[in-house]
Design an enzyme around this catalytic site. Structure first.
Site, PDB file in Angstrom:
ATOM      1  N   LYS A  52       0.818  -1.234   0.050  1.00 31.67           N
ATOM      2  CA  LYS A  52      -0.059  -0.140  -0.033  1.00 31.67           C
ATOM      3  C   LYS A  52       0.906   1.335  -0.130  1.00 31.67           C
ATOM      4  CE  LYS A  52      -3.289   2.970   2.738  1.00 31.67           C
ATOM      5  NZ  LYS A  52      -3.605   3.220   4.025  1.00 31.67           N
ATOM      6  N   GLY A  68      -8.176   9.358   9.828  1.00 28.73           N
ATOM      7  CA  GLY A  68      -8.190   9.610  10.943  1.00 28.73           C
ATOM      8  C   GLY A  68      -9.447  10.375  11.707  1.00 28.73           C
ATOM      9  N   ALA A 117      -9.435   5.517   4.298  1.00 25.88           N
ATOM     10  CA  ALA A 117      -9.310   6.803   5.276  1.00 25.88           C
ATOM     11  C   ALA A 117     -10.785   7.588   5.574  1.00 25.88           C
ATOM     12  CB  ALA A 117      -8.243   7.624   4.779  1.00 25.88           C
ATOM     13  N   GLY A 118     -10.914   8.062   6.495  1.00 25.26           N
ATOM     14  CA  GLY A 118     -12.064   9.007   6.750  1.00 25.26           C
ATOM     15  C   GLY A 118     -13.382   8.354   7.260  1.00 25.26           C
ATOM     16  N   ASN A 132      -8.740   2.009   9.950  1.00 22.42           N
ATOM     17  CA  ASN A 132      -7.954   1.487  11.315  1.00 22.42           C
ATOM     18  C   ASN A 132      -8.492   2.418  12.427  1.00 22.42           C
ATOM     19  OD1 ASN A 132      -4.503   1.880  12.219  1.00 22.42           O
ATOM     20  ND2 ASN A 132      -5.967   0.957  13.062  1.00 22.42           N
ATOM     21  N   THR A 133      -8.300   3.618  12.255  1.00 19.76           N
ATOM     22  CA  THR A 133      -8.675   4.457  13.508  1.00 19.76           C
ATOM     23  C   THR A 133     -10.236   4.314  14.058  1.00 19.76           C
ATOM     24  OG1 THR A 133      -7.398   6.179  12.862  1.00 19.76           O
ATOM     25  CG2 THR A 133      -8.901   6.952  14.422  1.00 19.76           C
TER      26      THR A 133
END
Length: 257
Positions: free
Chosen positions: A100, A161, A187-188, A209-210
């Protein structure tokens, strides 16, 4: 849904939920969240996580390579040279030639440096890497990445995040319509409804992830995300009804007394 597999560069993936490994309290919680999510692709930041020294505690000791595809990423790299170096380091350590690719352009927003991303992707592809690029939601950049040989693109839904969800669904839809490779929203995502919506739009997978690691109950959120991605994918394949301004009777009126 068990046979609804995602294929990228000849590699087949069972789950359409991909997960990261940062921000958990320890490796035990990381492992439990990943198991609960049902993901079979797990991304690891080469620059921030020990993946090369096998003599010390290592995240990879908690992840069975027979069960998971370990996807090294170049998170934290702000130059082409750094991104290329860490990708090479991961491959040399025997992790993977699947990478990635991230080239970050701004420390505050963590938006991609798209010019640097394209340059780094071109270098790595020539060296035999399978490059999955983290990019912004620009359809032109996405197409350029495909044109140089990326077998998938990973546009952001919102800043890394941020948990804001999909901020520009129209750009995402254009990317989905114009590129002929899998699109992984990256993301987001903040909660399960964001993941479901991304899949309903037609995304091939969602990486997060977050949203899981930062939740009050990461294990519970991992399970929620698993079902959200599955539900969104199934709804996309089923085909939603058209939106209408006025009501339509669900029962026919012909033959009523």
């Amino acid at each position: 849904m068990n046979d609804d597999r995602l294929t990228i560069a000849g590699r087949e993936f069972r789950s359409r939920l991909w997960v990261g490994t940062g921000k958990y309290k320890d490796f035990v919680e990381t492992k439990k969240a990943i198991e609960t999510s049902g993901a079979d692709v797990v991304t690891v930041a080469v620059r921030r996580v020990n993946v090369t020294d096998r003599n010390s505690e290592n995240l990879l000791d908690y992840l069975d390579p027979k069960q998971y595809t370990i996807l090294p990423n170049t998170a934290g790299c702000y130059t082409v040279e750094d991104a290329v170096r860490y990708a090479r380091l991961a491959r040399a350590a025997g992790v993977s030639d699947l990478v990635k690719l991230e080239v970050i352009g701004d420390e505050r927003t963590l938006f991609p440096d798209t010019a640097g991303l394209i340059e780094a992707a071109r270098i790595l592809i020539k060296e035999g890497f399978v490059v999955l690029p983290y990019t912004n939601d620009d359809p032109i950049v996405a197409q350029k990445l495909v044109d140089i040989g990326c077998p998938a693109v990973m546009p952001l839904a919102a800043p890394i995040g941020s948990g804001l969800g999909i901020r520009n669904p129209y750009n995402l839809k254009i990317i989905l319509e114009t590129v002929n490779v899998p699109v992984i929203v990256d993301a987001g995502v903040g909660t399960a409804s964001d993941a479901a919506l991304a899949m309903e739009y037609g995304a091939d997978a969602v990486l997060m992830n977050t949203a899981i690691a930062g939740a009050k109950e990461p294990i519970a959120m991992a399970e929620a995300m698993k079902y959200a991605v599955e539900a969104g994918r199934l709804a996309y394949k089923a085909g939603r009804i058209p939106r209408k301004l006025y009501a339509t009777a669900s029962s026919p009126i012909e033959g009523m007394l």
